[in-house]
Design an enzyme around this catalytic site. Structure first.
Site, short mmCIF file in Angstrom:
data_model
loop_
_atom_site.label_atom_id
_atom_site.label_comp_id
_atom_site.label_asym_id
_atom_site.label_seq_id
_atom_site.Cartn_x
_atom_site.Cartn_y
_atom_site.Cartn_z
N GLY A 71 53.90 52.26 19.22
CA GLY A 71 53.98 51.19 19.92
C GLY A 71 52.52 50.97 20.80
O GLY A 71 52.44 49.87 20.98
N THR A 72 52.03 51.97 21.22
CA THR A 72 50.63 51.76 22.08
C THR A 72 49.71 51.07 21.19
O THR A 72 49.21 50.16 21.79
CB THR A 72 50.33 53.15 22.43
OG1 THR A 72 51.36 53.65 23.10
CG2 THR A 72 49.25 53.11 23.50
N GLN A 178 61.54 48.82 23.73
CA GLN A 178 62.95 49.15 24.16
C GLN A 178 63.84 48.24 23.40
O GLN A 178 65.15 48.64 23.82
CB GLN A 178 63.02 49.33 25.63
CG GLN A 178 62.31 50.55 26.21
CD GLN A 178 62.93 51.87 25.79
OE1 GLN A 178 63.81 51.95 25.38
NE2 GLN A 178 61.92 52.96 26.02
N SER A 198 58.41 50.22 17.98
CA SER A 198 57.97 51.58 17.78
C SER A 198 59.31 52.35 17.40
O SER A 198 60.21 52.54 17.56
CB SER A 198 57.56 52.25 18.98
OG SER A 198 57.32 53.93 18.96
N GLY A 199 58.87 53.21 16.22
CA GLY A 199 59.82 53.91 15.48
C GLY A 199 60.69 54.83 16.07
O GLY A 199 61.97 54.81 16.05
N THR A 236 44.73 54.93 5.48
CA THR A 236 46.09 54.85 4.40
C THR A 236 47.37 55.13 4.94
O THR A 236 47.48 55.57 6.12
CB THR A 236 45.60 56.43 3.58
OG1 THR A 236 44.41 56.04 2.92
CG2 THR A 236 46.81 56.39 2.69
N CYS A 324 54.45 63.43 39.08
CA CYS A 324 53.50 64.19 40.04
C CYS A 324 52.39 63.58 39.73
O CYS A 324 51.82 63.81 38.68
CB CYS A 324 53.59 65.72 39.58
SG CYS A 324 54.47 66.65 40.91
C1 LIG Z 1 57.75 54.24 24.29
C2 LIG Z 1 57.24 52.98 24.83
C3 LIG Z 1 55.85 52.39 24.47
C4 LIG Z 1 55.12 53.39 23.49
O1 LIG Z 1 55.45 53.37 22.25
P1 LIG Z 1 54.68 54.81 21.51
O2 LIG Z 1 55.41 54.64 20.14
O3 LIG Z 1 55.27 55.98 22.27
O4 LIG Z 1 53.39 54.62 21.81
C5 LIG Z 1 55.48 51.15 24.88
N1 LIG Z 1 56.43 50.32 25.46
C6 LIG Z 1 57.57 50.91 25.93
C7 LIG Z 1 58.32 49.84 26.86
C8 LIG Z 1 58.16 52.02 25.65
O5 LIG Z 1 59.23 52.35 25.95
#
Ligand SMILES: *Cc1c(COP(=O)(O)O)cnc(C)c1O
Length: 399
Positions: A71-72, A178, A198-199, A236, A324
């Site tokens: 997702g990032t 989410q 994101s998977g 790839t 923290c």
């Molecule tokens: C988990 C999350 C991400 C990041 O996804 P990754 O696949 O872990 O990089 C981005 N946005 C939200 C809202 C998330 O909950």
């Protein structure tokens, strides 16, 4: 009782059907999907089918899907693509409550020649569309607003926000990590240019994601290399994970309505059970408009990290709204943006459920957590004297 996993907004269990679909691609089906030979070609065909499955879940066409590593990466790629395509525009709009994948990139860009407007939220975590309207400028290059918040589950008015941006000719990105798999999303009815999923948040493995790029939206590759993903992302393909993501999207599409009903009932049973048994507890977020699987509850006078530690001893996984940083407990940026009172913000716990949770697990937590909170409150230094000072003096830090 075995591990009770109530931390599904952090990551989810790979569905057994997803794992089964992936396994052959770790084994005998190891060809490169870009190869000219039949052996690679059959893998290429499976990747094409997975792309169709992902596209179908969100109402996109397969050509509008770019597979990413997470997702990032999707968030970074979308925002950078919009900026690179409009080099004369130097203004970015997003919200104070984004995931770090968007927020930390935006703050980095602010240090490197961009101006950043962070939209606020109210005490329920809701944004104000008028604030967005007023923030848009002639040089706004991108507006990025999350679909649903990972900490509170609050759902954002993405359709309305995207329509405002479209009218003003400003590209719009939504981090829907989410939301995909939990909410009905159809990009044919949603005027967004970029949408990210994101998977590992929807029962596919970690290390795979997808970026939806609307046909005609500006695009620049983030990873330059080979001609994979039609030149939009070199490297790839992570074939097994792509196959898994496709299967996970199919499962989500087939079961979403029924699962949501069941998961929502479990979430509400948990929330109501805890609120009934524990005084001085409040729910954070927009209770009337949030993800069906999430509840974020603050327990006054106690530290979230201490609650997590004791829950962990009971085999319960959840997460806390404080992190923290340099030895002192900082409430999360989300709860701070919402103005959650100090004595509450520190004791916030997020429970996030999934299709794999049971009523027995919920009842276990409803039975055990009140004792945990009562024990911690007996020891709490917050009770006497100045609340803020007591908190600052408190050394208990578990990380
Ligand atoms: C988990 C999350 C991400 C990041 O996804 P990754 O696949 O872990 O990089 C981005 N946005 C939200 C809202 C998330 O909950």
């Amino acid at each position: 009782m075995n591990t009770v996993y109530f931390d599904n907004n952090a990551t989810t269990r790979v569905d057994p059907a997803v794992l089964a679909a992936m396994l052959p691609y770790f084994g005998e089906l190891y060809g490169n999907p870009s190869s000219m030979h039949t052996f690679g070609g059959q893998v290429g065909r499976a990747v094409r089918e997975a792309r169709e499955q992902v596209a179908r879940l969100i109402g996109a066409t397969p050509e509008e899907i770019v597979f990413t590593s997470c997702g990032t990466e999707g968030d970074n790629t979308a925002i950078r693509a919009a900026l690179a395509a409009q080099p004369e525009k130097k203004h970015i709009i997003t919200t104070r409550v984004e995931h770090p994948a968007v927020l930390s990139l935006s703050q980095h860009l602010e240090k490197n020649g961009y101006e950043l407007t962070l939209l606020g939220v109210d005490d329920k975590g809701r944004m104000d569309l008028d604030e967005l309207r007023e923030a848009i400028r002639k040089d706004t290059a991108i507006v990025s607003i999350m679909f649903a918040n990972n900490e509170t589950g609050t759902i954002f008015p993405v359709a309305e926000a995207a329509a405002i941006c479209k009218e003003r000719g400003v590209p719009f990105h939504t981090d829907a990590v989410q939301a995909v798999g939990k909410l009905d999303i159809d990009v044919r009815e949603l005027p967004v240019d970029y949408l990210v999923l994101s998977g590992h948040k929807l029962h596919a493995p970690k290390g795979i994601g997808a970026l939806y790029v609307r046909r005609g939206a500006a695009y620049r590759p983030f990873l330059r290399g080979g001609h994979q993903e039609r030149g939009r992302r070199g490297g790839t393909e992570n074939v097994p994970a792509i196959i898994g993501l496709g299967m996970a999207c199919d499962l989500a599409a087939a079961n979403m309505a029924e699962e949501n009903t069941r998961v929502l009932a479990l979430r509400d049973r948990l929330e109501q059970g805890l609120l009934a048994a524990i005084p001085d507890a409040i729910v954070n977020g927009d209770v009337a408009n949030r993800l069906p699987n999430t509840t974020n509850i603050s327990f006054k006078y106690v530290e979230g990290e201490a609650i997590l530690l004791l829950l962990d001893q009971l085999g319960v996984c959840a997460s806390s709204g404080s992190a923290c940083t340099s030895g002192s407990l900082e409430p999360s940026h989300v709860l701070r943006a919402m103005g959650v009172p100090f004595t509450y913000a520190h004791g916030s716990i997020r429970f996030s459920l999934s299709r794999f949770n049971t009523q027995e697990e919920v009842d276990h937590v409803v039975r055990e957590l009140p004792r945990v909170i009562a024990r911690l409150r007996e020891m709490s230094p917050f009770r006497a004297g100045s609340e803020a000072e007591a908190a600052l003096a408190k050394p208990a830090c578990s990380c």
